[in-house]
Enzyme design. Sequence first.
Site, PDB file in Angstrom:
ATOM      1  N   GLY A 270       0.826  -1.210   0.000  1.00 47.76           N
ATOM      2  CA  GLY A 270       0.000   0.000   0.000  1.00 47.76           C
ATOM      3  C   GLY A 270       0.856   1.253   0.000  1.00 47.76           C
TER       4      GLY A 270
ATOM      5  CG  LEU B   5      -0.854  -2.651  -8.442  1.00 46.95           C
ATOM      6  CD1 LEU B   5      -2.377  -2.693  -8.459  1.00 46.95           C
ATOM      7  CD2 LEU B   5      -0.288  -3.324  -9.679  1.00 46.95           C
TER       8      LEU B   5
ATOM      9  CG  HIS C 283      -7.058 -12.307   2.649  1.00 48.18           C
ATOM     10  ND1 HIS C 283      -7.772 -11.916   3.757  1.00 48.18           N
ATOM     11  CD2 HIS C 283      -6.725 -11.143   2.016  1.00 48.18           C
ATOM     12  CE1 HIS C 283      -7.883 -10.606   3.792  1.00 48.18           C
ATOM     13  NE2 HIS C 283      -7.256 -10.110   2.746  1.00 48.18           N
TER      14      HIS C 283
END
Length: 366
Positions: free
Chosen positions: A212, A234, A271
Amino acid sequence: MGSTSDSSIKVLNKEDEEALIGQVEIWEQMCSFTDSVALKSAVELRIADIINRYDHPIPLSKIVKNIENAPSPDISLLQRIMRVLVRRKIFSAEKSESNGETLFGLTRASKWILLDGTNMTLAPMLLLENHPLHLSPCHYVSDIIREGTKNGTAFFRCHGHEQFEMTGLDPEYNKLFNEGMVCTARIVSQAVISGYKDGFNKIQTLVDVGGGIGGSLSEIVRAYPHIKAINFDLPHVIATAPEYDGITHVGGDMFVSIPNADAVYMKWILHDWSDEHCIKILKNCRKAIPEKTGKVIIVDHILEPEGTELFSNTGFAFDMMLLAHNAGGKERTEENWKWLFKETGFPHYNIIKIKALPSIIEAFPI
């Protein structure tokens, strides 16, 4: 004076009693979403923060006076919200000895929805999980059960984009999503640092995959300043990341490659993905770490079908949210984790329970 009695229930035969109890159970499950409605309202109105500023229980009239942007507040509606939240033990209620007014106070639960002056809060995550963007896909779950996800997840069917695509397309949602991740990162990171003890001591370089904007990693580096850390996510996520001492932000794709380091750290990443996706990620993790001394540190929930621990029910709730939001994402049992490690070249693993929803899972290449 009127009166009520449930004495008729006591004379029911066993079959009728079971039928009645079953009916009650369905009614309670049917209406359980209203607890989240009340809780979200309390966070948006900052009820806990208003009470906290007084440092003692206060009447409804004082709460109403302190609600911001409320030109014509309705105290009777607020009273109904507070009645539910007192029943759920989110707030306390006691009668004033001087005038008989009901005074509302904080409980151990409401301290976790404070927003003012505290980093240890679940309020941003609560707002994220109860946002219409997150709730609406639940109406498509029966469709994907009938048809599978070849035509998209429930989230995609609802919004026309997958969840992680949406964060890159909608700045407001991206902000909401990141704030939710940051608040849980602080809570979980504190539990990881406390519960992992010497786990970080021998690590010189650490890459946080899917980190993040770096909140979780910054807590680790603050506790272990000798670590040179890479926050990897990203590019559009990294673009909004603040600078932290000891951390380098790197944009990229974990399905293509992962920066080299002594260890890989992944909190609540695997997950979100199917077994096939997780295999790709873990194989890239194995390439990124040293053969003999490297390890992957996974912070994720371990689902226990018969579990009775504090977070057992929350684990099942998370699994349902993943069912609606992600392409194959799911909470995994220990057997599921063991299978993934076997498929990706991690013959040994170790589970460490911590004081949080997830556990630490160490995976070793030898």
